[in-house]
Design a protein around this motif. Structure first.
Motif, PDB file in Angstrom:
ATOM      1  N   UNK A   1     110.802 120.169  44.117  1.00  0.00           N
ATOM      2  CA  UNK A   1     109.563 120.282  44.908  1.00  0.00           C
ATOM      3  C   UNK A   1     109.863 120.557  46.379  1.00  0.00           C
ATOM      4  N   UNK A   2     110.761 121.489  46.636  1.00  0.00           N
ATOM      5  CA  UNK A   2     111.225 121.735  48.002  1.00  0.00           C
ATOM      6  C   UNK A   2     110.089 122.169  48.919  1.00  0.00           C
ATOM      7  N   UNK A   3     109.242 123.083  48.485  1.00  0.00           N
ATOM      8  CA  UNK A   3     108.158 123.553  49.351  1.00  0.00           C
ATOM      9  C   UNK A   3     107.205 122.416  49.712  1.00  0.00           C
ATOM     10  N   UNK A   4     106.898 121.560  48.741  1.00  0.00           N
ATOM     11  CA  UNK A   4     106.019 120.426  49.012  1.00  0.00           C
ATOM     12  C   UNK A   4     106.669 119.457  49.992  1.00  0.00           C
ATOM     13  N   UNK A   5     107.964 119.240  49.858  1.00  0.00           N
ATOM     14  CA  UNK A   5     108.664 118.346  50.778  1.00  0.00           C
ATOM     15  C   UNK A   5     108.689 118.910  52.194  1.00  0.00           C
ATOM     16  N   UNK A   6     108.943 120.204  52.325  1.00  0.00           N
ATOM     17  CA  UNK A   6     108.943 120.817  53.648  1.00  0.00           C
ATOM     18  C   UNK A   6     107.546 120.767  54.264  1.00  0.00           C
TER      19      UNK A   6
ATOM     20  N   UNK B   1     112.952 118.804  60.825  1.00  0.00           N
ATOM     21  CA  UNK B   1     113.977 118.471  59.841  1.00  0.00           C
ATOM     22  C   UNK B   1     115.348 118.846  60.389  1.00  0.00           C
ATOM     23  N   UNK B   2     116.281 117.884  60.319  1.00  0.00           N
ATOM     24  CA  UNK B   2     117.576 118.047  60.967  1.00  0.00           C
ATOM     25  C   UNK B   2     118.735 118.098  59.981  1.00  0.00           C
ATOM     26  N   UNK B   3     118.576 117.498  58.784  1.00  0.00           N
ATOM     27  CA  UNK B   3     119.692 117.457  57.838  1.00  0.00           C
ATOM     28  C   UNK B   3     119.196 117.077  56.451  1.00  0.00           C
ATOM     29  N   UNK B   4     120.033 117.364  55.472  1.00  0.00           N
ATOM     30  CA  UNK B   4     119.805 116.991  54.071  1.00  0.00           C
ATOM     31  C   UNK B   4     120.913 116.016  53.697  1.00  0.00           C
ATOM     32  N   UNK B   5     120.542 114.810  53.290  1.00  0.00           N
ATOM     33  CA  UNK B   5     121.523 113.792  52.901  1.00  0.00           C
ATOM     34  C   UNK B   5     121.429 113.550  51.408  1.00  0.00           C
ATOM     35  N   UNK B   6     122.581 113.409  50.751  1.00  0.00           N
ATOM     36  CA  UNK B   6     122.641 113.240  49.302  1.00  0.00           C
ATOM     37  C   UNK B   6     123.401 111.959  48.963  1.00  0.00           C
ATOM     38  N   UNK B   7     122.784 111.101  48.133  1.00  0.00           N
ATOM     39  CA  UNK B   7     123.470 109.866  47.724  1.00  0.00           C
ATOM     40  C   UNK B   7     124.445 110.099  46.586  1.00  0.00           C
ATOM     41  N   UNK B   8     124.084 110.965  45.623  1.00  0.00           N
ATOM     42  CA  UNK B   8     124.988 111.256  44.506  1.00  0.00           C
ATOM     43  C   UNK B   8     124.547 112.544  43.816  1.00  0.00           C
ATOM     44  N   UNK B   9     125.390 113.011  42.894  1.00  0.00           N
ATOM     45  CA  UNK B   9     125.251 114.365  42.392  1.00  0.00           C
ATOM     46  C   UNK B   9     124.365 114.574  41.187  1.00  0.00           C
TER      47      UNK B   9
ATOM     48  N   UNK C   1     118.921 126.768  51.705  1.00  0.00           N
ATOM     49  CA  UNK C   1     118.647 128.204  51.803  1.00  0.00           C
ATOM     50  C   UNK C   1     117.418 128.471  52.665  1.00  0.00           C
ATOM     51  N   UNK C   2     116.405 127.633  52.542  1.00  0.00           N
ATOM     52  CA  UNK C   2     115.145 127.861  53.262  1.00  0.00           C
ATOM     53  C   UNK C   2     115.161 127.335  54.692  1.00  0.00           C
ATOM     54  N   UNK C   3     116.088 126.419  54.996  1.00  0.00           N
ATOM     55  CA  UNK C   3     116.099 125.816  56.328  1.00  0.00           C
ATOM     56  C   UNK C   3     117.358 126.102  57.128  1.00  0.00           C
ATOM     57  N   UNK C   4     118.449 126.443  56.458  1.00  0.00           N
ATOM     58  CA  UNK C   4     119.723 126.633  57.131  1.00  0.00           C
ATOM     59  C   UNK C   4     120.405 125.343  57.540  1.00  0.00           C
ATOM     60  N   UNK C   5     119.932 124.214  57.012  1.00  0.00           N
ATOM     61  CA  UNK C   5     120.460 122.921  57.422  1.00  0.00           C
ATOM     62  C   UNK C   5     121.714 122.531  56.648  1.00  0.00           C
ATOM     63  N   UNK C   6     122.464 121.610  57.226  1.00  0.00           N
ATOM     64  CA  UNK C   6     123.651 121.082  56.569  1.00  0.00           C
ATOM     65  C   UNK C   6     123.253 120.167  55.412  1.00  0.00           C
ATOM     66  N   UNK C   7     124.045 120.199  54.352  1.00  0.00           N
ATOM     67  CA  UNK C   7     123.969 119.215  53.276  1.00  0.00           C
ATOM     68  C   UNK C   7     125.091 118.218  53.503  1.00  0.00           C
ATOM     69  N   UNK C   8     124.727 116.954  53.704  1.00  0.00           N
ATOM     70  CA  UNK C   8     125.693 115.914  54.038  1.00  0.00           C
ATOM     71  C   UNK C   8     125.752 114.909  52.890  1.00  0.00           C
ATOM     72  N   UNK C   9     126.944 114.757  52.315  1.00  0.00           N
ATOM     73  CA  UNK C   9     127.127 113.856  51.188  1.00  0.00           C
ATOM     74  C   UNK C   9     126.985 114.592  49.876  1.00  0.00           C
TER      75      UNK C   9
END
Length: 234
Positions: free
Chosen positions: A42-47, A57-65, A78-86
């Motif tokens: 639901x990326x568009x809804x989240x944005x 929005x400054x970053x994307x953080x991931x707890x697990x895969x 892809x839509x924001x150009x932001x870093x994926x951290x974790x």
């Protein structure tokens, strides 16, 4: 921190995917910079929700895969150009398997990715004027991490701990003993007053879980062996 002061962060939770995973939006109240934790879908809804809050929005953080936590990260990047951290690099194999997981769970748009930055125990991530401590908490997955804001007494713990339960350990490279150890040695020392958002279900506090969680309460942890949960969130 002055007890009368408002918390330095804001938090909003948006359940996504058929598994109702708690995608969590956190932000610095002073700068209005935000991070999305675990955008499973639901990326568009989240944005749109970020924009509605007036946040940047400054970053994307991931707890697990797992798919429900990380399946939308590639699209969001892809839509924001932001870093994926974790997360921690031990979850690379789960991230690589996201497309296959997506086919199984009706999310064919889910894609794998390579994080911009892997995380390790003891790392710190910043968001505006706030600092977040990273704790590696393996067990549910080998590379699971949690994010803790000490000033706000708040944690996002992914699928390590739930209200009244704990993460499943019937997946490849899961380990029940490691999960219990992570909860006891990484989460509990942070303090009973810490409020946490889990990967699924309602929020709770570490103190409440130490009193009543049938798997990791102080009473349960004093017994051996502790029964594994028969089932639970992914």
């Amino acid at each position: 921190m002055d007890q009368a002061s408002p918390p330095p962060i804001g938090v909003a939770v948006f359940p996504v995917t058929p598994l109702q995973q708690n995608c969590t939006l956190v932000w610095c109240r002073r700068t209005l910079k935000a991070a999305i934790i675990d955008p499973g879908a639901a990326v568009d809804a989240l944005l749109g929700a970020v924009a509605k809050q007036g946040l940047t929005l400054d970053a994307i953080w991931i707890t697990h895969g797992h798919l429900d936590h990380a399946g939308g990260a590639a699209e969001m990047q892809e839509k924001t150009g932001l870093d994926i951290i974790g997360p921690h690099p031990d979850d690379q194999f789960w991230i690589d398997g996201i497309p296959a997981q997506g086919q199984m769970y009706g999310l064919p748009e889910a894609r794998s990715f390579t994080p911009t930055r892997w995380l390790a125990d003891g790392d710190t991530v910043t968001l505006g004027e706030t600092a977040w401590e990273v704790y590696h908490c393996p067990g549910h997955t080998p590379g699971h991490v949690i994010f803790f804001n000490r000033a706000a007494r708040f944690a996002q713990v992914g699928d390590v701990l739930f209200q009244g339960s704990i993460g499943r350990t019937d997946f490849p490279r899961s380990d029940y003993a490691s999960l219990l150890n992570a909860i006891a040695t990484k989460l509990w020392p942070l303090g009973d007053d810490v409020t946490f958002v889990p990967g699924h279900g309602p929020s709770s506090t570490f103190g409440a879980e130490r009193r009543s969680n049938p798997f990791v309460s102080d009473q349960a942890m004093s017994r051996a062996p502790i029964p594994r949960p028969a089932s639970g969130p992914s």
